[in-house]
Motif scaffolding. Structure first.
Motif, PDB file in Angstrom:
ATOM      1  N   MET A   1       0.853  -1.201   0.000  1.00 14.10           N
ATOM      2  CA  MET A   1       0.000   0.000   0.000  1.00 14.10           C
ATOM      3  C   MET A   1       0.879   1.236   0.000  1.00 14.10           C
ATOM      4  N   SER A   2       0.477   2.237  -0.723  1.00 12.69           N
ATOM      5  CA  SER A   2       1.333   3.406  -0.867  1.00 12.69           C
ATOM      6  C   SER A   2       1.191   4.395   0.242  1.00 12.69           C
ATOM      7  N   GLY A   3       0.100   4.404   0.962  1.00 13.27           N
ATOM      8  CA  GLY A   3      -0.157   5.416   1.980  1.00 13.27           C
ATOM      9  C   GLY A   3       0.263   4.973   3.345  1.00 13.27           C
ATOM     10  N   GLU A   4       0.655   5.923   4.175  1.00 16.55           N
ATOM     11  CA  GLU A   4       1.034   5.661   5.566  1.00 16.55           C
ATOM     12  C   GLU A   4       0.354   6.660   6.459  1.00 16.55           C
ATOM     13  N   HIS A   5      -0.360   6.210   7.471  1.00 21.84           N
ATOM     14  CA  HIS A   5      -1.067   7.115   8.374  1.00 21.84           C
ATOM     15  C   HIS A   5      -0.120   7.677   9.422  1.00 21.84           C
ATOM     16  N   HIS A   6      -0.332   8.915   9.737  1.00 26.08           N
ATOM     17  CA  HIS A   6       0.390   9.548  10.832  1.00 26.08           C
ATOM     18  C   HIS A   6      -0.580   9.668  11.975  1.00 26.08           C
ATOM     19  N   GLY A   7      -0.278   8.972  13.022  1.00 24.33           N
ATOM     20  CA  GLY A   7      -1.222   8.975  14.132  1.00 24.33           C
ATOM     21  C   GLY A   7      -2.256   7.907  13.900  1.00 24.33           C
ATOM     22  N   GLY A 595      -1.822   9.933  -6.196  1.00 27.86           N
ATOM     23  CA  GLY A 595      -3.023   9.413  -6.824  1.00 27.86           C
ATOM     24  C   GLY A 595      -3.385   8.030  -6.328  1.00 27.86           C
ATOM     25  N   GLN A 596      -2.384   7.167  -6.239  1.00 29.35           N
ATOM     26  CA  GLN A 596      -2.630   5.809  -5.761  1.00 29.35           C
ATOM     27  C   GLN A 596      -3.121   5.822  -4.323  1.00 29.35           C
ATOM     28  N   ALA A 597      -2.536   6.671  -3.483  1.00 25.68           N
ATOM     29  CA  ALA A 597      -2.957   6.758  -2.080  1.00 25.68           C
ATOM     30  C   ALA A 597      -4.404   7.217  -1.963  1.00 25.68           C
TER      31      ALA A 597
END
Length: 671
Positions: A1-7, A595-597
């Protein structure tokens, strides 16, 4: 997955301690605190021996210590899996959350429905067993109508307390109870081994295949998975407890060590002290329902026998009631999660108007627990519990393994150790082993326990059928995530169906950020203009940070960049919530490709629309081959917008890209 959550959670951190934690990327966010985690996990662990020992010993006989030792290994594997899963995706719900992100919404429901059965069984078991230990003070509490009435009273008390809410004072009381009980159990192991230890007795009555039979020993191993009690309840607190990475490692090590020492130690003492435990004859009701008191009765000294009996009876009664509380807390959070994700009707997960607890789920669970208590059959209840526990555990292990492949770059505050490279990813061997063993144990429970087979499979079959019918009649996908805002669970009556459960709005510092938030707010507000103010849609505002490939995905960001994100998200929240019935939830996303995120987050969150500002095309001159402005008409927007429009599975609403005049005429967003 391309996205990473902060918090973890929906809103950006706003306090200094939370900002420091985000910068360090080393803490699980907190609104409740680690004492609650301690109370939930250890209350459940301390209580399990009180009701499981008799049932396991009734089947495993002299092999009981070995069965609990193997079950302790199960527990260690499960703890590692649950801690990684809960720290990776910090939503309420445990294995149902793991399955949602690893597989799809149907598997998420299957895990949640199995665990829901476990919670109900556990509440019934703890209430029933507590009355049998309390019978040490007044014998009628352990038999007949008085026993059932007392168990029902415990269930009603637990349900009422959960509806009122789990307060910090209750957590502190639970901690005191647990610490005292752990000390008492450890003392029982030490004193019992000192008085009764006899190596010959431990092995002389074991004749595998006959005493106990293979089928009984295998079934006892499945039942011994009650040591897993509390993992689901604790993981249901994800996003609300603050435990650092070192604390998570200590939790895994200490809880596993506790299970090995206490469960195996007390089982050894029971086998040596109570001849009936080693006998192939069934245990009488007193030993089956309150086995630890049987150890106290075996002491020869009157003062030690009486003192141990009443101390253990008091500790067991209070601890079992506390465990029922923890189970009801876990059930309420799971029910809330299932309702919020439209896996069960929203009316079932309706929140109390003043306490904000899912009182309908709690009341229904209490009624079912009362029905299960009436037959007064502990063997039946624990067998059904093992069915649900092992099914949920299998899905949890499989989910964490799959998430290593589908979300390899996502930050893991805790990762299952002993992982090996496999197909370019990291394969957690303990989770793979745990999944295989859990499947085998689950099959053994189905084969050797008719109650678990018929009740368990019937429960799961009915639940899946209801889920499919519910989703189908609502014209919703069986496999995709669909969410409703929390306000929908507070509504007394719903005049019509909510059209926008949520709208995703990606923010990237454009001068048009206010415009797209206002567009989303108007769209959401229009859908609810005839509704009461309590109900509305959720606008999910995301700040997108593209991290270059030259840096790790979790590299520390400059403070100025984080401050800019917080300011923009606070601004988005203020602007969006000016519209009646609209709630703005905020989060920060790290990604390699914006875009992917955006597409992945829209699918993961189950939004029904994306509203975004079309970014400008490249300013490179030279025509289409160089990505410039001189090419065909499909280059009137940039690559991010084109990707989202092409790949998104929900409607995408675009505003015009910013012009040079717009950029020069707009001041930066104020904090």
């Amino acid at each position: 997955m391309s996205g990473e959550h902060h918090g973890f959670g929906e809103h950006p951190p706003e306090t200094a301690p939370e900002r420091a934690a985000e910068a360090a990327f080393d803490a699980v966010r907190t609104t409740v605190g680690s004492p609650v985690l301690f109370a939930v996990v250890w209350t459940a662990l301390a209580s399990g021996i009180y009701f499981s020992l008799g049932v396991v010993a009734d089947h495993a006989l002299g092999l009981t210590p070995v069965v609990f030792l193997i079950a302790s290994g199960f527990f260690g594997l499960a703890t590692m899996t649950y801690v990684e899963g809960a720290s990776l995706h910090q939503d309420k719900g445990g294995s149902t959350v793991f399955a949602r992100y690893a597989f799809n919404e149907l598997w998420s429901f299957i895990a949640g429905w199995a665990v829901l059965l476990d919670y109900i069984i556990l509440i019934a078991v703890c209430a029933f067993t507590a009355t049998n230990y309390a019978a040490a003070f007044w014998a009628p509490l352990g038999r007949g109508a008085v026993e059932i009435a007392a168990a029902i009273a415990v269930i009603v008390y637990v349900a009422g307390g959960t509806i009122r809410g789990f307060q910090s004072t209750r957590a502190r009381r639970l901690i005191v109870i647990v610490v005292a009980d752990l000390a008492l159990q450890l003392a029982l192991v030490v004193v019992g081994l000192a008085i009764f230890f006899d190596g010959h007795v431990l092995t002389s009555d074991i004749h595998l295949g006959s005493t106990p039979k293979w089928s009984d020993a295998i079934f006892a191993l499945g039942v011994a998975t009650v040591v897993l009690t509390g993992l689901e309840s604790a993981s249901g607190l994800a996003g609300e407890v603050g435990v650092r990475r070192a604390g998570l490692k200590r939790l895994v090590a200490s809880s596993t060590a506790f299970v090995v020492v206490i469960y195996t130690g007390i089982a050894m003492v029971a086998v040596m002290a109570i001849p009936a435990v080693r006998s192939p004859k069934p245990l009488d009701d007193d030993l089956l329902n309150a086995p630890v008191l049987g150890i106290a009765d075996a002491f020869h000294q009157e003062w030690l026998r009486s003192g141990a009996k009443y101390a253990l009876a008091a500790a067991a009664t209070v601890t079992l009631i506390g465990a029922a509380n923890s189970a009801m807390l876990g059930l309420s959070r799971l029910g809330y999660s299932l309702s919020l994700n439209r896996q069960i009707p929203s009316a079932v997960g309706r929140l109390h108007p003043t306490r904000s607890t899912p009182y309908v789920v709690i009341v229904l669970a209490a009624v079912m627990a009362i029905v299960l208590v009436i037959p007064a059959d502990l063997d039946l209840l624990v067998g059904i519990y093992a069915f649900g526990s092992l099914l949920g555990l299998t899905i949890a292990h499989a989910s964490v393994v799959r998430l290593r492949f589908t979300e390899p770059d996502r930050r893991r505050p805790y990762a299952v150790p002993f992982s090996v490279p496999f197909k370019g990813r990291s394969l957690p061997l303990p989770s793979v082993l745990g999944a295989g063993l859990a499947v085998l144990a689950w099959v053994s429970v189905i084969v050797f326990h008719s109650g678990a087979r018929y009740v368990g499979l019937g429960w799961m079959g009915a639940g899946i059928a209801l889920y499919v019918v519910y989703r189908t009649t609502q014209e919703k996908s069986v496999f995709q995530r669909i969410t409703v805002p929390e306000q929908a669970l507070r509504q007394v009556a719903r005049p019509q169906e909510v059209s926008y459960g949520s709208i995703l709005v990606p923010l990237m510092g454009s001068p048009l950020d206010d415009d797209i938030i206002q567009t989303a707010g108007r769209l959401a507000g229009e859908e609810h203009e005839d509704f009461d103010d309590e109900e509305g849609a959720v606008v999910e505002a995301l700040w997108i940070i593209e991290v270059p490939m030259s840096l790790p995905i979790d590299a520390r960001l400059p403070d100025g960049q984080l401050d800019q994100a917080r300011a923009a998200l606070r601004r988005a929240k203020a602007v969006g919530e000016e519209y009646v019935g609209v709630e703005v939830a905020t989060a920060t996303i790290r990604t390699r490709r914006a875009g992917q995120a955006i597409v992945e987050e829209a699918q993961r969150r189950g939004v029904e629309a994306i509203v975004m500002a079309a970014e400008e095309p490249s300013r490179i001159r030279g025509g289409a081959r160089l990505g410039g402005r001189g090419g065909p008409r499909d280059n009137f927007v940039g690559e991010i917008t084109k990707y989202v429009v092409a790949k998104a599975t929900c409607p995408v609403i675009l505003t015009a890209p910013p012009t040079d005049d717009a950029i020069s005429s707009r001041a930066p967003a104020e904090d």
